[in-house]
Design an enzyme around this catalytic site. Structure first.
Site, PDB file in Angstrom:
ATOM      1  CG  LEU A 136      -1.864   1.183   1.380  1.00 34.14           C
ATOM      2  CD1 LEU A 136      -3.171   0.740   2.035  1.00 34.14           C
ATOM      3  CD2 LEU A 136      -1.227   2.313   2.198  1.00 34.14           C
ATOM      4  CG  PHE A 164       1.390  -1.054   5.387  1.00 31.36           C
ATOM      5  CD1 PHE A 164       0.100  -0.576   5.271  1.00 31.36           C
ATOM      6  CD2 PHE A 164       1.584  -2.387   5.731  1.00 31.36           C
ATOM      7  CE1 PHE A 164      -0.985  -1.410   5.498  1.00 31.36           C
ATOM      8  CE2 PHE A 164       0.506  -3.224   5.959  1.00 31.36           C
ATOM      9  CZ  PHE A 164      -0.788  -2.743   5.841  1.00 31.36           C
ATOM     10  CE  LYS A 165       7.228   4.745  -1.969  1.00 32.74           C
ATOM     11  NZ  LYS A 165       7.179   4.884  -3.453  1.00 32.74           N
ATOM     12  CB  ILE A 166       4.333   5.401   5.669  1.00 32.18           C
ATOM     13  CG1 ILE A 166       3.595   4.098   6.050  1.00 32.18           C
ATOM     14  CG2 ILE A 166       3.669   6.624   6.280  1.00 32.18           C
ATOM     15  CD1 ILE A 166       2.155   4.028   5.590  1.00 32.18           C
TER      16      ILE A 166
END
Length: 303
Positions: A136, A164-166
């Site tokens: 994501l 999860f790429k934040i």
């Protein structure tokens, strides 16, 4: 330790000066990036100019990249689309070709059509049924708010949502909350945005980063050192690369890797399709001035 760790750069899409795809150049980009010692590669992302590619070109590039990498490193294929059936179709195509992971933003189109929490959950759920791991991407470009409780719910209820790429504002704070509330369900919390906040994000618990393909050989050791407990070495490494990373992030964007690769003989042209303007010569010159002392492979690979 998660298997999703290290540096997984986004590779650029090279064009000829007339704007047509440079497929042989694409292979050289992939080979150069792998030779930088990366842990994985992402294609067709925003830093690959995915928004300037036709659907047919996306299909051609997906097939070429997965086949040319040939398992040397894992390949992430970006599949973001507002329409859920198209996102699902893209995921299935990537899986059928042998891609390892797909990356997607929440559904959005322009400034006003943004997926709700329910719509976002459902799109990721349907893509998850394809049976390929999902990353994501929580990026400002989508304009979709992804609060931590929603991400934790998605992580717990969508089996294939693992990464999860934040890269939203205050990414470190969000990563810290996401890891604390999501626990083991947050298998791979990643840093993004060209590593401009890498050190803070690693301190918050990130296990990997997704940078551009400009200097991943100089960024990966920072991640390795930090995860190994060599905190001062990571800080020193980050201090060395930060001027170049800042110039890339604030002045150049996705044009940086293409320019460096052209200077280094990896590709013949740094052309970007209209309406993207070329880098100003002074901006481009300073980019090379800042990365040259780092002696990155990108400046020597093609010579």
């Amino acid at each position: 330790m998660t298997k999703y760790t290290g540096c997984w750069p986004v590779v650029p899409t090279p064009f000829h000066d007339d704007g047509s795809l440079d497929l042989e150049g694409m292979k050289r980009v992939l080979d150069c990036t792998i030779d930088m010692g990366v842990d994985g590669i992402c294609i067709l992302a925003n830093f690959s100019e995915q928004f300037l590619l036709s659907d047919d070109e996306r299909a051609i590039l997906t097939k070429l990249c997965v086949e040319h990498v040939a398992g040397r490193v894992p390949v992430i294929v970006t599949i973001s689309h507002y329409a859920t059936p198209i996102a699902v179709e893209r995921a299935q195509y990537a899986k059928d070709l042998g891609a390892d992971i797909v990356m997607m933003m929440p559904p959005y189109h322009g400034a006003l059509m943004k997926g709700t929490a329910e719509q976002t959950f459902e799109q990721f759920r349907q893509v998850g049924e394809v049976g390929i791991p999902i990353m994501l991407q929580d990026a400002p470009l989508s304009g979709v708010d992804l609060p931590v409780p929603l991400l934790v719910k998605m992580a717990n209820e969508i089996e294939m949502l693992k990464l999860f790429k934040i890269e939203c504002p205050q990414a470190a704070a969000k990563l810290r909350s996401l890891i604390a509330e999501g626990g083991a369900a947050i298998e791979a919390p990643f840093d993004g945005e060209e590593a401009i906040t890498l050190l803070a994000d690693l301190d918050a618990g990130a296990t990997g980063c997704m940078t551009s393909a400009m200097i991943p050989d100089k960024i990966r050791p920072i991640v390795v050192d930090f995860l190994a407990g060599n905190r001062q070495a990571a800080i020193d490494g980050y201090t060395r690369v930060l001027p170049a990373v800042n110039h890339e992030n604030r002045q150049c964007g996705f044009r940086s890797a293409k320019h460096a690769m052209q200077v280094g003989g990896v590709i013949k042209s740094a052309f970007c399709r209209h309406p993207i303007a070329p880098l100003h010569p002074d901006t481009a010159s300073m980019l090379i001035e800042l990365i040259k002392p780092l002696d990155p492979l990108v400046l020597n690979w093609g010579k």
